[in-house]
Design a protein around this motif. Structure first.
Motif, PDB file in Angstrom:
ATOM      1  N   ASP A  19     -60.175 -17.054  34.450  1.00 10.23           N
ATOM      2  CA  ASP A  19     -60.066 -16.424  33.141  1.00 10.23           C
ATOM      3  C   ASP A  19     -61.077 -15.293  32.997  1.00 10.23           C
ATOM      4  O   ASP A  19     -60.767 -14.215  32.478  1.00 10.23           O
ATOM      5  N   ALA A  20     -62.299 -15.510  33.498  1.00 12.29           N
ATOM      6  CA  ALA A  20     -63.341 -14.487  33.389  1.00 12.29           C
ATOM      7  C   ALA A  20     -62.986 -13.249  34.200  1.00 12.29           C
ATOM      8  O   ALA A  20     -63.167 -12.111  33.743  1.00 12.29           O
ATOM      9  N   LEU A  21     -62.478 -13.442  35.421  1.00 12.51           N
ATOM     10  CA  LEU A  21     -62.119 -12.300  36.252  1.00 12.51           C
ATOM     11  C   LEU A  21     -60.958 -11.525  35.648  1.00 12.51           C
ATOM     12  O   LEU A  21     -60.946 -10.288  35.643  1.00 12.51           O
ATOM     13  N   LEU A  22     -59.970 -12.254  35.133  1.00 12.48           N
ATOM     14  CA  LEU A  22     -58.825 -11.584  34.507  1.00 12.48           C
ATOM     15  C   LEU A  22     -59.291 -10.685  33.355  1.00 12.48           C
ATOM     16  O   LEU A  22     -58.888  -9.521  33.258  1.00 12.48           O
ATOM     17  N   ARG A  23     -60.141 -11.224  32.507  1.00 10.76           N
ATOM     18  CA  ARG A  23     -60.604 -10.440  31.366  1.00 10.76           C
ATOM     19  C   ARG A  23     -61.446  -9.239  31.808  1.00 10.76           C
ATOM     20  O   ARG A  23     -61.382  -8.170  31.196  1.00 10.76           O
ATOM     21  N   SER A  24     -62.196  -9.411  32.868  1.00 14.45           N
ATOM     22  CA  SER A  24     -62.990  -8.292  33.369  1.00 14.45           C
ATOM     23  C   SER A  24     -62.102  -7.218  33.983  1.00 14.45           C
ATOM     24  O   SER A  24     -62.366  -6.018  33.825  1.00 14.45           O
ATOM     25  N   LEU A  25     -61.042  -7.607  34.691  1.00 13.50           N
ATOM     26  CA  LEU A  25     -60.106  -6.630  35.247  1.00 13.50           C
ATOM     27  C   LEU A  25     -59.456  -5.792  34.145  1.00 13.50           C
ATOM     28  O   LEU A  25     -59.290  -4.583  34.280  1.00 13.50           O
ATOM     29  N   ALA A  32     -54.532  -9.574  24.929  1.00 16.28           N
ATOM     30  CA  ALA A  32     -53.434 -10.348  25.508  1.00 16.28           C
ATOM     31  C   ALA A  32     -53.811 -11.066  26.793  1.00 16.28           C
ATOM     32  O   ALA A  32     -53.048 -11.884  27.290  1.00 16.28           O
ATOM     33  N   ALA A  33     -54.984 -10.732  27.362  1.00 12.63           N
ATOM     34  CA  ALA A  33     -55.385 -11.362  28.616  1.00 12.63           C
ATOM     35  C   ALA A  33     -55.450 -12.880  28.432  1.00 12.63           C
ATOM     36  O   ALA A  33     -56.049 -13.380  27.498  1.00 12.63           O
ATOM     37  N   SER A  34     -54.816 -13.621  29.331  1.00 17.86           N
ATOM     38  CA  SER A  34     -54.779 -15.073  29.187  1.00 17.86           C
ATOM     39  C   SER A  34     -54.806 -15.729  30.553  1.00 17.86           C
ATOM     40  O   SER A  34     -54.583 -15.100  31.580  1.00 17.86           O
TER      41      SER A  34
END
Length: 271
Positions: free
Chosen positions: A230-236, A251-253
Protein backbone atom coordinates in the motif's frame (compact mmCIF):
# COMPACT_ATOMS: atom_id res chain seq x y z
CA UNK A 1 28.84 18.70 1.46
CA UNK A 2 31.47 21.45 1.20
CA UNK A 3 30.72 23.95 -1.54
CA UNK A 4 33.22 23.77 -4.43
CA UNK A 5 32.51 27.10 -6.09
CA UNK A 6 35.06 26.79 -8.95
CA UNK A 7 33.66 23.37 -9.85
CA UNK A 8 30.11 24.71 -9.91
CA UNK A 9 31.13 27.78 -11.95
CA UNK A 10 32.88 25.61 -14.55
CA UNK A 11 29.44 24.37 -15.67
CA UNK A 12 27.70 27.70 -15.95
CA UNK A 13 27.17 30.76 -18.09
CA UNK A 14 25.36 33.95 -17.23
CA UNK A 15 21.60 33.78 -17.88
CA UNK A 16 21.61 37.49 -18.74
CA UNK A 17 24.44 37.74 -21.30
CA UNK A 18 25.69 34.12 -21.78
CA UNK A 19 29.26 34.97 -20.67
CA UNK A 20 31.06 32.37 -18.57
CA UNK A 21 30.50 32.57 -14.82
CA UNK A 22 33.42 32.55 -12.38
CA UNK A 23 33.67 32.88 -8.58
CA UNK A 24 33.92 36.52 -7.50
CA UNK A 25 33.27 36.09 -3.78
CA UNK A 26 32.71 33.29 -1.28
CA UNK A 27 29.07 32.84 -2.29
CA UNK A 28 28.87 34.82 -5.53
CA UNK A 29 29.32 33.98 -9.19
CA UNK A 30 29.81 36.71 -11.76
CA UNK A 31 30.60 37.33 -15.41
CA UNK A 32 32.88 39.79 -17.20
CA UNK A 33 29.89 42.03 -17.92
CA UNK A 34 29.22 42.70 -14.25
CA UNK A 35 26.23 40.44 -13.62
CA UNK A 36 26.26 38.77 -10.20
CA UNK A 37 24.43 35.68 -8.94
CA UNK A 38 24.23 34.55 -5.31
CA UNK A 39 25.04 30.93 -4.49
CA UNK A 40 23.15 29.06 -1.79
CA UNK A 41 25.51 27.88 0.94
CA UNK A 42 24.05 24.39 0.53
CA UNK A 43 25.91 24.11 -2.77
CA UNK A 44 23.62 25.25 -5.56
CA UNK A 45 22.70 28.38 -7.47
CA UNK A 46 19.38 29.56 -8.86
CA UNK A 47 19.66 31.03 -12.36
CA UNK A 48 15.92 30.86 -12.95
CA UNK A 49 14.73 33.71 -15.13
CA UNK A 50 11.61 35.72 -14.29
CA UNK A 51 8.20 34.62 -15.48
CA UNK A 52 8.58 30.83 -15.58
CA UNK A 53 5.13 29.26 -15.99
CA UNK A 54 6.16 25.76 -14.93
CA UNK A 55 5.97 24.29 -11.45
CA UNK A 56 8.67 22.33 -9.69
CA UNK A 57 7.95 19.24 -7.62
CA UNK A 58 6.60 19.81 -4.12
CA UNK A 59 8.21 18.47 -0.95
CA UNK A 60 5.47 15.82 -0.77
CA UNK A 61 6.20 14.66 -4.33
CA UNK A 62 9.92 14.50 -3.57
CA UNK A 63 9.27 12.48 -0.40
CA UNK A 64 7.23 10.01 -2.45
CA UNK A 65 9.97 9.82 -5.08
CA UNK A 66 12.59 9.16 -2.42
CA UNK A 67 10.46 6.34 -1.02
CA UNK A 68 10.16 4.68 -4.45
CA UNK A 69 13.70 5.19 -5.69
CA UNK A 70 15.71 4.66 -2.53
CA UNK A 71 13.63 1.55 -1.89
CA UNK A 72 14.99 0.06 -5.12
CA UNK A 73 11.74 -0.12 -7.10
CA UNK A 74 13.39 1.47 -10.16
CA UNK A 75 16.94 0.18 -9.69
CA UNK A 76 16.96 -1.71 -13.05
CA UNK A 77 16.24 1.62 -14.76
CA UNK A 78 19.09 3.26 -12.85
CA UNK A 79 21.41 0.43 -13.91
CA UNK A 80 20.47 0.95 -17.56
CA UNK A 81 21.03 4.71 -17.26
CA UNK A 82 24.45 4.16 -15.71
CA UNK A 83 25.41 1.72 -18.47
CA UNK A 84 24.35 4.22 -21.15
CA UNK A 85 26.37 7.09 -19.63
CA UNK A 86 29.73 8.05 -21.11
CA UNK A 87 32.55 10.40 -20.14
CA UNK A 88 33.17 12.16 -16.85
CA UNK A 89 30.90 15.24 -16.82
CA UNK A 90 27.25 14.35 -16.37
CA UNK A 91 24.39 16.87 -16.59
CA UNK A 92 21.07 15.59 -15.25
CA UNK A 93 18.23 17.72 -16.67
CA UNK A 94 15.14 17.41 -14.49
CA UNK A 95 17.27 15.66 -11.89
CA UNK A 96 14.70 15.48 -9.10
CA UNK A 97 16.45 14.01 -6.07
CA UNK A 98 19.50 13.06 -8.16
CA UNK A 99 18.94 9.31 -7.94
CA UNK A 100 19.76 8.47 -11.56
CA UNK A 101 22.74 10.80 -11.67
CA UNK A 102 24.16 9.14 -8.55
CA UNK A 103 23.89 5.79 -10.30
CA UNK A 104 25.83 7.20 -13.27
CA UNK A 105 28.47 8.77 -11.02
CA UNK A 106 28.94 5.58 -9.01
CA UNK A 107 29.96 3.72 -12.17
CA UNK A 108 33.16 5.81 -12.46
CA UNK A 109 34.92 7.57 -9.57
CA UNK A 110 36.30 10.24 -11.92
CA UNK A 111 32.81 11.49 -12.81
CA UNK A 112 31.18 14.66 -11.52
CA UNK A 113 27.67 15.96 -12.11
CA UNK A 114 25.39 18.95 -12.34
CA UNK A 115 21.86 18.33 -11.07
CA UNK A 116 19.47 20.76 -12.77
CA UNK A 117 15.83 21.05 -11.77
CA UNK A 118 13.09 23.65 -11.51
CA UNK A 119 12.52 22.77 -7.84
CA UNK A 120 15.02 24.25 -5.35
CA UNK A 121 14.00 21.55 -2.89
CA UNK A 122 14.87 18.85 -5.40
CA UNK A 123 18.25 20.39 -6.21
CA UNK A 124 19.06 20.75 -2.51
CA UNK A 125 18.37 17.03 -2.01
CA UNK A 126 20.46 16.03 -5.03
CA UNK A 127 23.43 18.06 -3.85
CA UNK A 128 23.13 16.82 -0.28
CA UNK A 129 23.13 13.20 -1.45
CA UNK A 130 26.44 13.31 -3.37
CA UNK A 131 29.73 15.14 -2.82
CA UNK A 132 30.36 14.90 -6.58
CA UNK A 133 27.19 16.76 -7.54
CA UNK A 134 26.69 20.50 -7.96
CA UNK A 135 23.23 22.03 -8.25
CA UNK A 136 21.43 24.41 -10.59
CA UNK A 137 17.86 25.67 -10.34
CA UNK A 138 16.75 26.44 -13.90
CA UNK A 139 13.86 25.92 -16.30
CA UNK A 140 14.56 23.24 -18.89
CA UNK A 141 12.18 24.93 -21.34
CA UNK A 142 14.29 28.12 -21.41
CA UNK A 143 17.80 28.73 -22.75
CA UNK A 144 19.99 26.86 -20.28
CA UNK A 145 22.49 28.85 -18.19
CA UNK A 146 25.02 26.14 -18.97
CA UNK A 147 28.20 26.48 -21.02
CA UNK A 148 28.32 25.07 -24.54
CA UNK A 149 29.97 21.67 -25.12
CA UNK A 150 30.51 21.16 -21.37
CA UNK A 151 28.73 17.83 -20.77
CA UNK A 152 29.84 14.37 -21.87
CA UNK A 153 26.39 12.99 -21.08
CA UNK A 154 23.03 14.68 -20.61
CA UNK A 155 20.50 12.59 -18.69
CA UNK A 156 16.79 13.16 -19.19
CA UNK A 157 14.82 10.64 -17.14
CA UNK A 158 11.02 11.09 -17.13
CA UNK A 159 11.67 14.81 -17.62
CA UNK A 160 10.97 17.63 -20.10
CA UNK A 161 13.29 17.73 -23.12
CA UNK A 162 14.86 20.84 -24.62
CA UNK A 163 16.55 19.06 -27.52
CA UNK A 164 18.26 22.09 -29.13
CA UNK A 165 19.72 23.22 -25.80
CA UNK A 166 20.82 19.69 -24.87
CA UNK A 167 22.59 19.57 -28.25
CA UNK A 168 24.39 22.85 -27.51
CA UNK A 169 25.65 21.86 -24.06
CA UNK A 170 26.84 18.40 -25.16
CA UNK A 171 30.46 17.88 -26.15
CA UNK A 172 30.88 17.00 -29.86
CA UNK A 173 31.03 13.27 -29.07
CA UNK A 174 28.59 13.55 -26.18
CA UNK A 175 25.57 11.35 -25.52
CA UNK A 176 21.98 12.18 -24.63
CA UNK A 177 20.27 9.49 -22.54
CA UNK A 178 16.47 9.74 -22.49
CA UNK A 179 14.15 7.51 -20.46
CA UNK A 180 10.46 7.49 -21.36
CA UNK A 181 7.60 5.24 -20.22
CA UNK A 182 6.09 2.68 -22.56
CA UNK A 183 2.33 2.38 -22.99
CA UNK A 184 2.11 -0.45 -20.44
CA UNK A 185 4.19 1.30 -17.76
CA UNK A 186 2.35 0.98 -14.41
CA UNK A 187 -0.58 -0.29 -16.46
CA UNK A 188 -2.53 -1.82 -13.58
CA UNK A 189 -2.49 1.51 -11.74
CA UNK A 190 -3.71 3.35 -14.83
CA UNK A 191 -6.43 0.75 -15.36
CA UNK A 192 -7.54 1.30 -11.77
CA UNK A 193 -7.82 5.02 -12.45
CA UNK A 194 -5.08 6.05 -10.02
CA UNK A 195 -2.67 7.49 -12.61
CA UNK A 196 -2.79 9.58 -15.77
CA UNK A 197 -2.68 7.85 -19.16
CA UNK A 198 0.47 7.71 -21.30
CA UNK A 199 0.09 8.89 -24.90
CA UNK A 200 1.14 6.51 -27.70
CA UNK A 201 4.73 5.36 -28.19
CA UNK A 202 6.70 8.14 -26.56
CA UNK A 203 10.06 6.70 -27.61
CA UNK A 204 9.17 6.92 -31.31
CA UNK A 205 8.00 10.49 -30.78
CA UNK A 206 11.33 11.42 -29.14
CA UNK A 207 13.34 9.76 -31.90
CA UNK A 208 11.41 11.62 -34.60
CA UNK A 209 11.72 14.96 -32.81
CA UNK A 210 15.44 14.42 -32.24
CA UNK A 211 16.29 13.27 -35.78
CA UNK A 212 17.43 16.68 -37.16
CA UNK A 213 20.00 17.06 -34.35
CA UNK A 214 20.78 13.55 -33.11
CA UNK A 215 21.54 10.06 -34.40
CA UNK A 216 20.10 7.11 -32.46
CA UNK A 217 22.82 4.90 -30.98
CA UNK A 218 20.56 2.46 -29.19
CA UNK A 219 17.14 1.74 -27.74
CA UNK A 220 16.82 -0.58 -24.75
CA UNK A 221 13.58 -1.79 -23.21
CA UNK A 222 13.61 -2.25 -19.44
CA UNK A 223 10.55 -4.15 -18.23
CA UNK A 224 9.77 -6.16 -15.10
CA UNK A 225 6.94 -6.88 -12.67
CA UNK A 226 6.84 -5.00 -9.38
CA UNK A 227 5.03 -6.23 -6.29
CA UNK A 228 3.12 -3.48 -4.51
CA UNK A 229 2.52 -2.66 -0.91
CA UNK A 230 0.00 0.00 0.00
CA UNK A 231 2.84 2.40 0.85
CA UNK A 232 4.66 1.80 -2.43
CA UNK A 233 1.48 2.19 -4.46
CA UNK A 234 0.72 5.53 -2.85
CA UNK A 235 4.28 6.71 -3.38
CA UNK A 236 4.18 5.73 -7.07
CA UNK A 237 1.05 7.81 -7.50
CA UNK A 238 2.37 10.63 -5.37
CA UNK A 239 5.78 11.04 -7.01
CA UNK A 240 4.65 12.14 -10.48
CA UNK A 241 2.15 14.30 -12.36
CA UNK A 242 -0.78 12.28 -11.04
CA UNK A 243 -0.05 13.71 -7.60
CA UNK A 244 -1.35 17.08 -8.83
CA UNK A 245 -4.75 15.48 -9.43
CA UNK A 246 -6.39 14.94 -6.07
CA UNK A 247 -8.96 12.47 -7.39
CA UNK A 248 -6.22 10.21 -8.79
CA UNK A 249 -4.15 10.33 -5.63
CA UNK A 250 -7.15 9.61 -3.43
CA UNK A 251 -8.07 6.57 -5.56
CA UNK A 252 -4.88 4.67 -4.74
CA UNK A 253 -5.88 1.46 -2.96
CA UNK A 254 -4.49 -1.89 -1.92
CA UNK A 255 -6.73 -3.65 -4.46
CA UNK A 256 -3.80 -3.48 -6.92
CA UNK A 257 -1.03 -5.74 -5.61
CA UNK A 258 1.38 -5.70 -8.58
CA UNK A 259 2.20 -3.66 -11.63
CA UNK A 260 4.51 -3.63 -14.65
CA UNK A 261 7.46 -1.26 -14.90
CA UNK A 262 8.14 -0.69 -18.60
CA UNK A 263 10.36 2.02 -20.10
CA UNK A 264 12.57 2.71 -23.09
CA UNK A 265 16.12 3.95 -22.60
CA UNK A 266 17.29 5.88 -25.66
CA UNK A 267 20.92 6.70 -26.33
CA UNK A 268 21.50 9.46 -28.88
CA UNK A 269 24.55 11.34 -30.11
CA UNK A 270 24.96 14.73 -31.77
CA UNK A 271 24.91 14.89 -35.56
Amino acid sequence: MALDLPRLAAWLRCPVCAADLVPVDRLTLGCANGHRHDVNKRGFVSLLGPGSKHLGDTAEMLDARDAVLEGGAYSPIADAVAAATTGTRILDAGAGTGYYQRAALSADPSRSGLAMDLSPQAVARAVRASDRTDGLVADTWSPLPVRSAVADTVLDVFAPRNLPEFHRVLAPDGVLVVVVPRADHLGSLRAAGTMLDIPGDKADDVIRAAEPLYALLGRESVAYDLALTDALLRSLVGMGPSARHAASAAAASTEVDATRVSVDVLRLTRR
